[in-house]
Write a protein that holds these residues in place. Structure first.
Motif, PDB file in Angstrom:
ATOM      1  N   UNK A 155     -93.272  31.662 -36.267  1.00 12.72           N
ATOM      2  CA  UNK A 155     -92.259  32.178 -35.447  1.00 12.72           C
ATOM      3  C   UNK A 155     -92.816  32.324 -33.804  1.00 12.72           C
ATOM      4  N   UNK A 156     -93.836  32.129 -33.383  1.00 15.59           N
ATOM      5  CA  UNK A 156     -93.998  31.163 -32.284  1.00 15.59           C
ATOM      6  C   UNK A 156     -93.058  30.019 -31.678  1.00 15.59           C
ATOM      7  N   UNK A 157     -93.046  29.502 -32.116  1.00 12.77           N
ATOM      8  CA  UNK A 157     -92.484  28.098 -31.885  1.00 12.77           C
ATOM      9  C   UNK A 157     -90.802  28.110 -32.139  1.00 12.77           C
ATOM     10  N   UNK A 158     -90.182  29.596 -33.111  1.00 13.59           N
ATOM     11  CA  UNK A 158     -89.440  30.020 -32.383  1.00 13.59           C
ATOM     12  C   UNK A 158     -88.939  30.937 -31.435  1.00 13.59           C
ATOM     13  N   UNK A 159     -89.600  31.812 -31.293  1.00 15.39           N
ATOM     14  CA  UNK A 159     -89.912  32.493 -29.341  1.00 15.39           C
ATOM     15  C   UNK A 159     -90.355  31.328 -28.381  1.00 15.39           C
ATOM     16  N   UNK A 160     -90.498  30.757 -28.417  1.00 15.16           N
ATOM     17  CA  UNK A 160     -90.441  29.464 -26.978  1.00 15.16           C
ATOM     18  C   UNK A 160     -89.158  28.474 -27.481  1.00 15.16           C
ATOM     19  N   UNK A 161     -87.715  29.092 -28.333  1.00 23.43           N
ATOM     20  CA  UNK A 161     -87.001  28.416 -27.838  1.00 23.43           C
ATOM     21  C   UNK A 161     -86.000  29.343 -27.435  1.00 23.43           C
ATOM     22  N   UNK A 162     -86.611  30.810 -27.319  1.00 23.94           N
ATOM     23  CA  UNK A 162     -85.608  31.557 -27.017  1.00 23.94           C
ATOM     24  C   UNK A 162     -85.393  32.288 -25.373  1.00 23.94           C
ATOM     25  N   UNK A 163     -84.413  32.625 -24.868  1.00 22.88           N
ATOM     26  CA  UNK A 163     -84.600  33.722 -23.764  1.00 22.88           C
ATOM     27  C   UNK A 163     -84.773  35.304 -24.199  1.00 22.88           C
ATOM     28  N   UNK A 164     -85.494  35.723 -23.767  1.00 18.78           N
ATOM     29  CA  UNK A 164     -85.494  36.933 -24.156  1.00 18.78           C
ATOM     30  C   UNK A 164     -85.359  37.974 -23.082  1.00 18.78           C
ATOM     31  N   UNK A 168     -86.176  40.629 -37.898  1.00 21.17           N
ATOM     32  CA  UNK A 168     -85.013  41.848 -37.290  1.00 21.17           C
ATOM     33  C   UNK A 168     -84.804  41.601 -35.867  1.00 21.17           C
ATOM     34  N   UNK A 169     -84.291  41.146 -35.904  1.00 20.41           N
ATOM     35  CA  UNK A 169     -83.747  40.595 -34.273  1.00 20.41           C
ATOM     36  C   UNK A 169     -81.928  40.588 -33.679  1.00 20.41           C
ATOM     37  N   UNK A 170     -81.911  41.450 -34.868  1.00 19.13           N
ATOM     38  CA  UNK A 170     -79.991  41.362 -34.561  1.00 19.13           C
ATOM     39  C   UNK A 170     -79.380  42.466 -33.238  1.00 19.13           C
ATOM     40  N   UNK A 171     -78.620  42.026 -32.792  1.00 16.00           N
ATOM     41  CA  UNK A 171     -78.272  42.750 -31.537  1.00 16.00           C
ATOM     42  C   UNK A 171     -79.175  42.696 -30.465  1.00 16.00           C
ATOM     43  N   UNK A 172     -79.980  41.565 -30.242  1.00 10.30           N
ATOM     44  CA  UNK A 172     -81.359  41.599 -29.027  1.00 10.30           C
ATOM     45  C   UNK A 172     -81.212  41.426 -27.606  1.00 10.30           C
ATOM     46  N   UNK A 173     -79.929  40.790 -27.236  1.00  9.05           N
ATOM     47  CA  UNK A 173     -79.309  40.192 -26.658  1.00  9.05           C
ATOM     48  C   UNK A 173     -80.442  38.950 -25.770  1.00  9.05           C
ATOM     49  N   UNK A 174     -80.756  37.672 -27.493  1.00  8.09           N
ATOM     50  CA  UNK A 174     -81.575  36.843 -27.255  1.00  8.09           C
ATOM     51  C   UNK A 174     -80.343  35.504 -26.477  1.00  8.09           C
ATOM     52  N   UNK A 175     -80.740  34.336 -26.595  1.00  4.77           N
ATOM     53  CA  UNK A 175     -79.921  32.747 -26.065  1.00  4.77           C
ATOM     54  C   UNK A 175     -81.424  32.009 -26.699  1.00  4.77           C
ATOM     55  N   UNK A 176     -80.447  31.015 -27.514  1.00  7.15           N
ATOM     56  CA  UNK A 176     -81.840  30.179 -27.751  1.00  7.15           C
ATOM     57  C   UNK A 176     -81.026  29.249 -28.854  1.00  7.15           C
ATOM     58  N   UNK A 177     -81.724  28.471 -29.437  1.00  6.57           N
ATOM     59  CA  UNK A 177     -81.600  28.583 -30.707  1.00  6.57           C
ATOM     60  C   UNK A 177     -82.444  28.219 -32.209  1.00  6.57           C
ATOM     61  N   UNK A 178     -81.792  28.150 -33.459  1.00  2.00           N
ATOM     62  CA  UNK A 178     -82.861  28.425 -34.621  1.00  2.00           C
ATOM     63  C   UNK A 178     -83.837  26.572 -34.385  1.00  2.00           C
TER      64      UNK A 178
END
Length: 215
Positions: A32-41, A74-84
């Motif tokens: 999950x933290x690898x996913x976190x690092x791929x995202x702009x939040x 559950x991160x729907x509609x959270x204004x996240x950008x980045x990649x899976x």
């Protein structure tokens, strides 16, 4: 213990430190933290995701079962950008992957086919491109597959026909091609769940036409 013995003991301890790899506190937390690092939040919805904790079960937007295994994201509609990221495929107890209505780009990792417990894959309303991985056909518990309103191309994988649990498929508003499967769970999926794919040619005619025509 004399000085020589102490030095020998110190050398043994040092060798053990080198030989024994650091114990990973929680592989699901790492994934999950690898996913976190791929995202702009920009809204800081992931601020509670602290990789130093024993497991991710206290993180916001994460649900775990009684064995502290992650079952919902559950991160729907959270204004996240980045990649899976491929690491998401390590969440072997995950049942709900809810990432709809964000600005996620890039492709769907084939490793998501390893999520054998997955019931719902909701990636709709993003900017995901590339093809739908055939490996998703391994998700034998899947009920909801919503990939609509993205930039997906290529055919609808025939591997999905083998998911008998599948009840909802929506791939409308993409750039898919070929024809629409008509067997298995697709027998009951309404045609408007495939609309606005300009290169999609309609339901396949079994035995009469190849499904990958013009694809």
């Amino acid at each position: 213990m004399d000085g020589a013995s102490l030095r020998s003991l110190a050398l043994v301890v040092a060798a053990l430190v080198v030989l024994v790899p650091p114990v990973c506190p929680n592989s699901e937390g790492d994934a999950l933290y690898a996913f976190r690092r791929s995202l702009s939040d920009p809204e800081k919805v992931l601020q509670s995701w602290d990789p130093t904790l024993v497991n991710p079960c206290t993180w916001f937007h994460i649900t775990c079962n009684q064995d502290n295994r992650v079952t919902r994201l559950d991160l729907g509609n959270s204004k996240l950008s980045g990649h899976l990221v491929p690491e998401l495929g390590k969440l072997e107890h995950l049942q709900y992957l809810e990432l709809y209505k964000n600005n996620i780009k890039g492709t769907i990792p084939s490793e998501l086919g390893n999520l054998k417990s997955l019931i719902s894959l909701d990636l709709y309303n993003n900017n995901i491109s590339g093809t739908i991985p055939p490996s998703l056909g391994k998700l034998k518990s899947l009920v909801f597959l919503r990939l609509n309103d993205n930039l997906l191309s290529g055919p609808i994988p025939r591997e999905l026909v083998g998911i008998s649990s599948l009840k909802v498929v929506d791939v409308s508003n993409n750039n898919l091609c070929g024809t629409i499967p008509t067997t298995g769970p697709f027998e009951h999926i309404p045609l408007n769940n495939f609309e606005n794919n300009p290169r999609l040619e309609g339901p396949e005619l079994l035995g009469l036409a190849s499904y990958d025509t013009n694809c």
